[in-house]
Design an enzyme around this catalytic site. Structure first.
Site, PDB file in Angstrom:
ATOM      1  N   CYS A 280      61.494  40.087  27.154  1.00 47.13           N
ATOM      2  CA  CYS A 280      61.988  39.489  25.913  1.00 47.13           C
ATOM      3  C   CYS A 280      61.773  40.496  24.788  1.00 47.13           C
ATOM      4  O   CYS A 280      61.401  41.649  25.052  1.00 47.13           O
ATOM      5  CB  CYS A 280      61.311  38.147  25.629  1.00 47.13           C
TER       6      CYS A 280
ATOM      7  N   ARG B 232      58.253  34.371  25.238  1.00 48.96           N
ATOM      8  CA  ARG B 232      59.030  33.935  26.395  1.00 48.96           C
ATOM      9  C   ARG B 232      58.690  34.652  27.686  1.00 48.96           C
ATOM     10  O   ARG B 232      58.516  34.019  28.740  1.00 48.96           O
ATOM     11  CB  ARG B 232      60.536  34.096  26.105  1.00 48.96           C
TER      12      ARG B 232
ATOM     13  N   ASP C 127      64.572  31.820  21.416  1.00 57.00           N
ATOM     14  CA  ASP C 127      63.339  32.431  20.930  1.00 57.00           C
ATOM     15  C   ASP C 127      62.494  31.395  20.186  1.00 57.00           C
ATOM     16  O   ASP C 127      62.952  30.834  19.190  1.00 57.00           O
ATOM     17  CB  ASP C 127      63.708  33.579  19.983  1.00 57.00           C
TER      18      ASP C 127
HETATM   19  P1  4NP Z   1      59.363  36.859  22.240  1.00 53.38           P
HETATM   20  O1  4NP Z   1      59.246  36.327  20.737  1.00 53.38           O
HETATM   21  O2  4NP Z   1      60.458  37.891  22.239  1.00 53.38           O
HETATM   22  O3  4NP Z   1      59.716  35.630  23.023  1.00 53.38           O
HETATM   23  O4  4NP Z   1      57.998  37.432  22.605  1.00 53.38           O
HETATM   24  C1  4NP Z   1      59.138  37.190  19.636  1.00 53.38           C
HETATM   25  C2  4NP Z   1      57.943  37.844  19.381  1.00 53.38           C
HETATM   26  C3  4NP Z   1      57.830  38.678  18.287  1.00 53.38           C
HETATM   27  C4  4NP Z   1      58.916  38.858  17.451  1.00 53.38           C
HETATM   28  C5  4NP Z   1      60.115  38.203  17.697  1.00 53.38           C
HETATM   29  C6  4NP Z   1      60.227  37.371  18.806  1.00 53.38           C
HETATM   30  N1  4NP Z   1      58.807  39.702  16.311  1.00 53.38           N
HETATM   31  O5  4NP Z   1      59.768  39.796  15.538  1.00 53.38           O
HETATM   32  O6  4NP Z   1      57.749  40.353  16.137  1.00 53.38           O
END
Ligand code: 4NP
Length: 150
Positions: A8, A14, A123
């Protein structure tokens, strides 16, 4: 040994949830020595950080064993060593295809492809709907496990 890597954007929400849920399925089926499960980020944003507390809370609520994890960005060695690389949304797939060595591009799939769907694992970073993430992943992971077994 087959290897699946879930990917992800940040590797704190995720994909670590997918990793821990898939590890539980693998263990329940006695396949630990046959299937290796990991997770990675496309970005550098969260490198070294632990999974989001909301992700951990949801996994605990669902009786999924928590595995120690710190966020890592996917590397060319990861692309090489994996059999399957599963992204969560369309941007993950765009980024992965850009990063992948040409020989490994065919390993990349979007999670809901398992159900022949264009849907995405949304997300939870902005709305903290980790229960939605759990249920979305629970729909597709058993199908990916069957593909890994075959
Ligand atoms: P992930 O969620 O991709 O599901 O781990 C996110 C984690 C961090 C960020 C965005 C989505 N971020 O912008 O730092």
């Amino acid at each position: 040994m087959k290897k699946v890597i879930f990917v992800c954007l940040g590797n704190i929400c995720r994909s670590p949830m997918a990793e821990m849920m898939m590890k539980q399925l693998v263990e329940q089926q006695g396949l630990d020595s046959e299937i290796k499960v990991e997770s990675r980020a496309t970005s550098t944003y969260e490198i070294g950080n632990s999974p989001h507390l909301g992700a951990i809370a949801e996994l605990k609520k669902q009786n999924v064993p928590i595995v120690r994890h710190t966020a890592q960005q996917i590397t060319s060695q990861d692309f090489d060593s994996a059999d399957l690389i599963i992204g969560m949304d369309k941007q993950n797939i765009v980024d992965l295809k850009q990063m992948a060595p040409a020989a490994d591009e065919s390993k990349i799939h979007m999670a809901y492809e398992a159900l022949n769907s264009n849907a995405v694992i949304e997300d939870p970073w902005y709305d903290h709907k980790f229960n939605r993430t759990y249920h979305q992943l629970a729909e597709v992971l058993p199908i990916w496990l069957e593909k890994l077994k075959s």
